[in-house]
Each structure stands twice: as structure tokens, then as C-alpha cells.
Write an enzyme that holds these catalytic residues in place. Structure first.
Site, mmCIF file in Angstrom:
data_model
loop_
_atom_site.group_PDB
_atom_site.id
_atom_site.type_symbol
_atom_site.label_atom_id
_atom_site.label_comp_id
_atom_site.label_asym_id
_atom_site.label_seq_id
_atom_site.Cartn_x
_atom_site.Cartn_y
_atom_site.Cartn_z
ATOM 1 N NE ARG A 75 -63.260 21.310 27.886
ATOM 2 C CZ ARG A 75 -64.326 21.879 28.455
ATOM 3 N NH1 ARG A 75 -65.166 22.589 27.716
ATOM 4 N NH2 ARG A 75 -64.549 21.767 29.741
ATOM 5 N N GLY B 228 -55.533 19.915 24.191
ATOM 6 C CA GLY B 228 -54.962 20.682 25.296
ATOM 7 C C GLY B 228 -54.988 19.909 26.596
ATOM 8 C CD GLU C 198 -56.760 29.883 22.062
ATOM 9 O OE1 GLU C 198 -57.774 29.143 22.068
ATOM 10 O OE2 GLU C 198 -56.316 30.449 21.060
ATOM 11 C CB CYS D 255 -59.506 30.884 19.200
ATOM 12 S SG CYS D 255 -58.082 30.144 18.426
#
Lengths: 538, 538
Positions: free
Chosen positions: B249, B252, B271, B308
Site C-alpha cells: 500500500r 502504491g 494493486e 495478494c
């Protein structure tokens, strides 16, 4: 809504399909012919009222998303029918607020209702869902394959910013609203200050249609307020999941910046700025330079030049053909009487940005139209510059919203290609070519399709057809997202996201993914398009 | 490339399909079992080298975009064939760098080549272009309709960030690269530091395939460097038109922030973060709580939990069924010996983020696996918390990347629905339901499809099928853009934009839009899907 007069604006917004009067500062549209404010005043939405519209949209979101496409189609068709019924009142009010001619506005009502019906037809056609089925392969080795199905569904509440230049077709019930409602997204419109009464009349139509077709409260609201305050508030609201905007570059960039500051990013579809280059290739220019010049001037001055696709830039190699083109265009522009623009502010900005462009190094004015009269008149204007200079100064690409265009005289085809290479993204790129020009046109085409959302031959970019194949979009700064279009049925995809279903029981699947294909939609079965039901029932 | 040993990493990057050694600081992958650096070192790309890769990508962009789909398919097939040929060397190197078991890596090579072949088949299937034709209506009143055609074409150079947890299927020639190359976009890969040698071997395969199939230089490059420096540089480069990322996270969000600071916005497909809720409905829990618990633990501990789609959250109503589930899962977790994670840093982060989650108010640990051995071992871990507390503390939704999961014990179905309502966006949402649970499942399904990109019944979210119907994506923070998927053929759409052609002569149109339909693609003719040529030649 039956307690309201249908055809007279009252100063109300619509929140959750009910009339609500704002509690903020009152704003008014202005008659661009006189500069005088028009009654009634529209008190702006308070923070609480904006919050209420967002909350109702959120509450309606799941119920509306899961209505059948057939029911949403009936809703859109009903809006269209009511718009046609109210046509005369809409035309009158819009004429007062925008000074656009009545025939144009009459046509725009028809375009708006036709657009709604096109999306209704698209909902029934069963392609937009993007349904895909990869059936289970229980005997696959080394591992069995699960049953996986995919469809697109609505992304959630959408905020639409009405546009100044299409008080009907790009505003309250315009293309963004129609495509978002078709997708299954509740819509909150921020009405444009330039035509508040028209916006109210149309919002009332949408409300009535929603009530009559049994749509959930909150599927539609319309608010009044400033872009800075109300606009930023709506773009920042966590319940809002996408933005549709048509307007200025500064407005679009402000919205994109507000969206970028959100903790949770959302799609922003801002259609902003385009000067729509027109390439005159040598053969065409030689054969019909003067004819092209006159036709160009007609496209340039249409609607006081207030179109996103107005031809603001002409590119050609200098020579007798271009001289004939320029002379004919100059003559036509000089004969243009001038026209009242949408608002006094737009007219002021038009004059100032045109003066700024005309004042740049190397720019010459070849022609200017009449001054017209009234508070907001725009004079047509034709400028020229040479290609070398154009390629060296990005300021020469600034959009002048209105009937001003810049002719770029290139020394040769190499210089013309260089100029093409420095252009920013565009909504359209136009080529005028005769048969002898086709090899050259073929070499330029790859550049043009990277430059613009629409490439057209031997026509003019104004007049955007509403159909399945239209793209009204393009690379930045034409839009903030080149993946979308704001005109045509592809516009629905902006407000959808894909979802996959793995081994979900048939009875629970959305209709478009059920074995029997009860809606008769197009689906990709293991990749192959088909409308057939699934052969082997699970 | 024939001068290079095929199976031994040399420390080189690839720029414009040629081996180039970086001139920056040297970085090395680390053997996660020993914590020792692995030879060779990889000097990072200089600013000039990154610039060169971007420039070559830009130069290749038009030529590659306009190759036929058939030629791009041959390129992808060739990469797949070469990967299969080099399989043993790839597995050995990846095993050294990631500690993933050889059988898993052997499968991953197969998955990677199968994925490339699937995109090759998709290119030949003629659906991805989204071709549409609205033929001219010269006799239409009041105005004739122009001929308008639409297709999708490549968006431009794409930067792909390799993922740590799939050294093949989500890295150099993984899903993002395969879909971008299929779309017609040049690709620049930023290799992941965790498996630099594997990345080099694969990059060499892509280079060879590009040369052998006559692709333009610049269609593919791979660079080495830090995320902060090289990553930000690539995301900010004006020649880059889209980003594909799979990772944390924080990574990203850093990429999204760098992209948001660009003057020209671009699509970012990151993603990032998902805890993949699993709902155990009462009937299923009653009938087979213990069985579900054991199966859940197997999914949780698969690949040291480094997926994931790892099931990091279980939601159920408290009672004997959930007790049986928890007991069985706890037993299975306790029996898990522990496994070496991908890197020492990931193992440290796993332990720390697990401790942070376990330390939150109301969280209890029910089970823990073995410590394993080596520098980077991860211990499986099972935690519980009650639903009321979970709903009140967003920190309880923090992803712990690895084999840790949190069981949320809800007082009743209302509380379970409340918990569902506070969840952030997810890649997957899983339901275990017996026949008696289906009415309840049906009521929950609309919430689940708004929550996640994939909803699955009576299975486990790990194991993402690569096909036409898969969605590996979802609302934020699962991804930065819920309109995309990074697995399956729909992934190609992320790298395409629509272009319309108005009255363009047939000879100049792209093949998929020509009257005769020489490629045999699917097109919408006035909205209706068809593979037929246009009946009336213009």
C-alpha cells in the site's frame, strides 16, 4: 412535484428528487444581451444541503445499481418524453439565459432527448455489461477450473458539472448525466450559473420521470453554488465515486486537483481545452483553397464559436492555395456581424484571451468581424503566424473560447510535421485532402490518432454526432482521461467497473450471467462472443 | 544477445533490448535463507540511462502501436516459448532468490508462458479493439450523417513495477507486461530488488523474442534501481503514459502521489492492499465448521501467506460452528512448521505488522505456527476479535502480508452486516454457504460486489485463474483504479484509448475498421455486434 408550475422557474434546487430552496447566498443568471440579472434568484446550497444530496445518493446507490437495465431504460425514455413535452418552455428560458438562437435550442432539446433514448436502447441491447463466462472445467489437470463469470456494474454516485455552452445537451440531463444514469449511478448535478432557470426546469423533468418510473429517492439531485465552494465540496465527498465535467481548462484542472487530494482516488472525466487543428494538404488547398476558406469561416463562427470542437488552428504550407484560403476566410469573417456570447464574463474572457494571442510575437491579424451589440458580443477574429514561430512558443496553443482562429503558415511539409509534433492533446484533428494527398495523409494519420480523440477527413469538427462510434475525448488537455468519451454510447463505460463471480449459484447471479441468459445479452463464452444460453446447465 | 550466456545472470539491465550495465550504486538480491547477498551485483540505472529507456520507448511507440495484432501475438508467443525453454534455469535462480519451492516456481513459469499465449490468442480473437461502425446516412434529415468508426489503440509507453511475490507471473514478463505489450505499448520494467537475477534472465528472453520477431528497438527495457529514486523518475517522465504496479500500500500510494504531481495525468494501476474477507454463513458453519477451518488454514499458509488474495479476515456469527472452525484452524496453524519468506525485510515487516495487529485492543491470539529456521522465516498466526470492536477500529483492517489472519466473531447477523459495511475495498470477498444460507447470501451479494473485484462461493481466494472472466482488482485500497484488472484478458483494456475516424477513406483506415473487415474482428454495426464485412462498399 405536482404542486409546482411546470414551466416557470422558482429558484429551487432538487435534492433527492424534491424541490428544495438553498439557504446560502443568492445567485442569478444574467441576460447576456442586457447584462441584467434574470429572476428568480437561486440561493446556493448550504454544506448541509450538499451533504444531504450526497447521503441520499449513497443510500440510493445499491438499489439503483441493481435495477434491471430495462427499468433504467424506461426511466431514461420517460425523461426524454417529458423533455420533448416541455420543449417550448425550455427553449424560451434557455434563449433568455444564453442568447442562443431558438432554432439551435430547439435542436438541442431534440438532441438531448435523442441522446437519452440512445442510452435507453443501449441498455436494452445487452452489450454494455461486458459479460464473460469461463465455465468450470472440473476435470482439468493438475487443478480443476472454477466457474468464473464477469460483468460490469455501476461505480457509484457521480457528480456532473453542467456546461455553459450546451444548456441542455451537456447540462442537467445531458450526456454525462444520461450515461451515468444508464450505468446505474445516482447523479448529483451542479447547475451552471449561466442557465439556472433552464437547469431547474430540466431537473424537475428528471425528478418527475424518476418518480413516475419508481426510481429510488436520491437517484438524482441538482445543487446550485459556486465552483470553488460547492464544486470542491462535492468532488471531495467520500460518497462521490466519479466526476463528469465539461468546461474550461482552469475549471477542469481545479477539479482534478481537488480529486487528487482525496484519500481515495476516483475517476475524473474533465473535458477541457482543445484548439482542434485543421490540416489543409497541398492538393486540397490547390484545388479549392477559397472554397475551404469560406466553409472554415462558417464552422468557426457557428454559435459564436462557442463549441469545444471549434476549429481554432489551421495548419498548411504557405503558397497561393493558402493565400486563397486565407483571403476567403478573412472576407467571410469580416462579413460576420458578431454575436452575443453566452455570458458577459465569457465575452470578456474571449476578448482578453484573443487580445493576448494576437499580441504574441509574430502574430498578425488578417480579419475581424463586426462588433454586434449588447453586453456580451463576441467579434470573430482571424490571426496568422509562421510555423517556425508557432513551434517555438507554447503560448500560441492557448485556447480562445469563441470565434477566433490562428492560421499557421508552414514553410514546407517538414515544418508542418514539426508543428504537429509540438501540439498538445486535442478533441479532434481534421484533414482536408484530395486523392493526390492520400499518401501524405496516410503518413500523418498515426500522428493524428495519437494527438486526438477523433480524426476527420474533408469536413469540419463542429457538429458532434451522437452515436455508437463517436469519441468526444482525447489526450490531455483535451480531457483528464483519454480512456473515455463524453458523447456516444461508449460514455457509459466511464461509470462502470468489472466484477467477477466465482462458483456463485445460478439463482444468485446477476441476470446477464445466468446460464439461461434471460436478458439475451452478448457474452464471451471462453472468449467467443455469443448470445446463446449456456449449453450445459450446471 | 547471442554473446551472453543464456542462463547465468551478469548484472546487466536491458535498454532498448540491449544489455547495459548501470552506472549507479550496486544493489544485490539476498538469499532469504541465509541473509547473504547473491552474486552478481546490479549497478543501478543512472538518470541518463533511465532517460534513454524512456526515449527509446517513445521512439518505438508509434511503430509498435501500429504493428498488426498478429505480429504482436507472434512476439508474445515467442516470449512464451523461450520462457518454457529456459524454465529450469529460471526456476533455479528464482528458488535461490525467493526461497519459493521449485514445484511452485515450475508452475509459475508455466503460468507466465500460458498468460502470454492467452494474450496472443486474445489479439487474434478480434474483440479487444472494440471496433464500432456507424455508417454514413447521406439522406438523413435535417442533416446527413457522416461515416464514423471507432477502435481502441495503445495509450503509449507503460512502466511496470515487478512484484516481490511472483518473480515470474507478476514481474518482468508477467501480467502487466503481457497486457501492455499486447495492447501495443512499449514497456519499461523496474526490476524488483528481491529477484534481480531472475528478472535479468527473463528480460533477456523478452529481448531475444523482440529481436527474433522484428519488433522495434525500445519496445522493451528493464532498469534496476530504488523505488524512491528510479521509480519516481519513471512515474514522473512525460513520455510514460501509464503505470502498472503490484506491491504494498505504501509503495502504491507513493506512485499514485508521484503521478498526481505530473502536469499531465496518466492512469495508475496499482494493486496494493487487500485482506480478502471470508464470510462463513450459519448453515455452512453448522454443517462443516471444522472442515472449513482446516481448509482455511491451508489457504492461509499456502506460499507462506504471500498472496495478494490471502484470506486475512474471517467473518462469522459466534457459536459452536465458529468454535469448531476456530479450533480446527488453530490446530492446523499450530502444526504449520513456518516457512522462509521472500526477503528478510518482508519477514521483519510481517512479524512487526502482525505484532501490531495482535497488540490492538480486544485482539486475542488463538494459534501460532512453528518458527521455522533461516534468516527470513514467517510464523503462521491466528487472531480473533469481536465484531463490535472490529467495526470501531479501522486499524484492525491493516493488511499483514503473510500467513496471519483475524477471525471476527460477530454477535449476530446484524453485526456481521455492520462489519461488512465498514470494510475498505478488497480484491476478493468469499462466502461459504449451504443451500439454507442462499437467501441470506443473496441479500449480502450486492454489498459484496460493491466491496470487491471478485466474489466467490465455497472456495478460497488464493489461486487466481488466468482467463477471460477473471477480475483481479477492486475498490481502493485494493487498487487505485477499480476500472481495471491485472489478471485475465480484460487487463489489456487498461492500456487502450478509443479513437474515432470520421469519413476517413477506406484505404487509410486501420484494418479492423475497413469495409471488408480483413482481420475478421467483431464490430458493432450501428450498435449490433457482427463479424460481417460492411454490406455496401462506400
Amino acid at each position: 412535484m405536482s404542486d409546482l408550475p411546470r414551466t416557470r422557474p422558482t429558484g429551487a434546487m432538487v435534492i433527492g428528487t424534491r424541490p428544495v430552496t438553498g439557504t446560502g447566498e443568492e445567485i442569478r443568471s444574467v441576460d447576456p444581451r442586457t447584462g441584467q440579472p434574470i429572476e428568480p434568484g437561486y440561493p446556493a446550497a448550504s454544506a448541509d444541503q450538499a451533504d444531504r444530496a450526497c447521503e441520499l445518493a449513497r443510500e440510493a446507490s445499491t438499489a439503483y445499481r441493481t435495477t434491471t437495465p430495462q427499468r433504467r431504460a424506461a426511466f431514461l425514455d420517460r425523461i426524454a418524453d417529458l423533455l420533448d413535452t416541455e420543449r417550448d418552455a425550455l427553449v424560451e428560458r434557455a434563449h433568455t439565459e444564453t442568447a442562443l438562437p431558438r432554432p439551435r435550442l430547439t435542436g438541442e432539446v431534440g438532441r438531448t432527448s435523442a441522446q437519452l433514448r440512445l442510452f435507453a436502447a443501449e441498455l436494452r441491447a445487452g452489450v454494455w455489461q461486458g459479460a464473460r463466462i469461463d465455465p468450470a472445467q472440473p476435470d482439468r489437470r493438475p487443478l480443476p477450473r472454477a466457474d468464473i463469470r464477469q460483468r460490469r456494474t455501476a461505480i457509484g454516485p457521480v457528480v456532473v458539472f453542467g456546461a455553459s455552452n450546451f444548456p441542455l445537451a451537456f447540462s442537467t440531463a445531458g450526456g454525462d448525466t444520461a450515461s451515468a444514469l444508464a450505468a446505474g449511478c445516482p447523479v448529483i448535478v451542479k447547475a451552471h450559473q449561466a442557465h439556472l432557470g433552464t437547469a431547474e426546469l430540466v431537473a424537475r423533468v428528471v425528478s418527475r420521470a424518476a418518480a413516475e418510473t419508481g426510481m429510488p429517492e436520491g437517484v438524482f439531485s441538482q445543487l446550485v453554488g459556486s465552483g470553488t465552494e460547492l464544486g470542491t465540496r462535492l468532488v471531495s465527498d467520500p460518497r462521490v465515486r466519479a466526476i463528469g465535467f465539461t468546461g474550461s481548462r482552469s475549471g477542469g484542472l481545479a477539479i482534478a486537483a481537488a480529486a487528487a487530494a482525496r484519500p481515495v482516488p476516483i475517476p475524473v472525466y474533465a473535458e477541457m481545452s482543445s484548439i482542434n487543428p485543421v490540416l489543409l494538404l497541398p492538393g486540397a488547398l490547390k484545388a479549392r483553397g477559397a472554397e475551404l476558406g469560406a466553409a472554415f469561416a462558417a464552422s468557426l463562427t457557428l454559435g459564436a464559436g462557442q463549441f469545444c470542437t471549434n476549429p481554432g488552428l489551421v495548419l498548411a504550407v504557405a503558397g497561393p492555395g493558402l493565400d486563397a484560403f486565407t483571403a476567403a476566410a478573412t472576407e467571410a469573417v469580416a462579413a460576420d456581424p458578431g454575436a452575443t456570447m453566452l455570458t458577459p464574463a465569457i465575452a470578456r474572457h474571449y476578448a482578453a484571451s484573443g487580445d493576448a494571442l494576437a499580441g504574441l510575437d509574430g502574430v498578425e491579424e488578417t480579419g475581424r468581424g463586426g462588433e454586434g451589440d449588447g453586453a456580451a458580443c463576441g467579434r470573430a477574429r482571424l490571426l496568422t503566424v509562421d510555423g517556425r514561430r508557432f513551434a517555438g512558443d507554447p503560448a500560441l496553443q492557448t485556447e480562445v473560447f469563441g470565434a477566433t482562429s490562428l492560421i499557421v503558415r508552414c514553410a514546407d511539409l517538414d515544418e508542418l510535421t514539426t508543428v504537429l509534433g509540438v501540439l498538445e492533446g486535442q478533441l479532434t484533428a481534421t484533414v482536408h485532402a484530395d486523392d493526390a494527398d492520400l499518401p501524405l495523409a496516410g503518413r500523418l494519420l498515426p500522428l493524428l490518432e495519437e494527438l486526438a480523440g477523433r480524426v476527420l477527413f474533408n469536413g469540419w469538427p463542429t457538429g458532434v454526432e451522437v452515436g455508437h462510434a463517436m469519441v468526444h475525448g482525447g489526450p490531455f488537455p483535451a480531457t483528464t482521461d483519454p480512456r473515455g468519451t463524453s458523447v456516444g454510447t461508449l460514455a457509459i463505460e466511464r461509470f462502470l467497473r468489472p466484477v467477477a463471480y466465482q462458483d456463485v449459484p445460478d439463482a444468485l447471479l446477476p441476470d446477464e450471467l445466468r446460464d439461461g441468459n434471460p436478458l439475451g445479452v452478448w457474452r464471451r463464452l471462453d472468449g467467443a462472443p455469443s448470445r446463446a444460453p449456456l449449453a450445459d446447465e450446471r
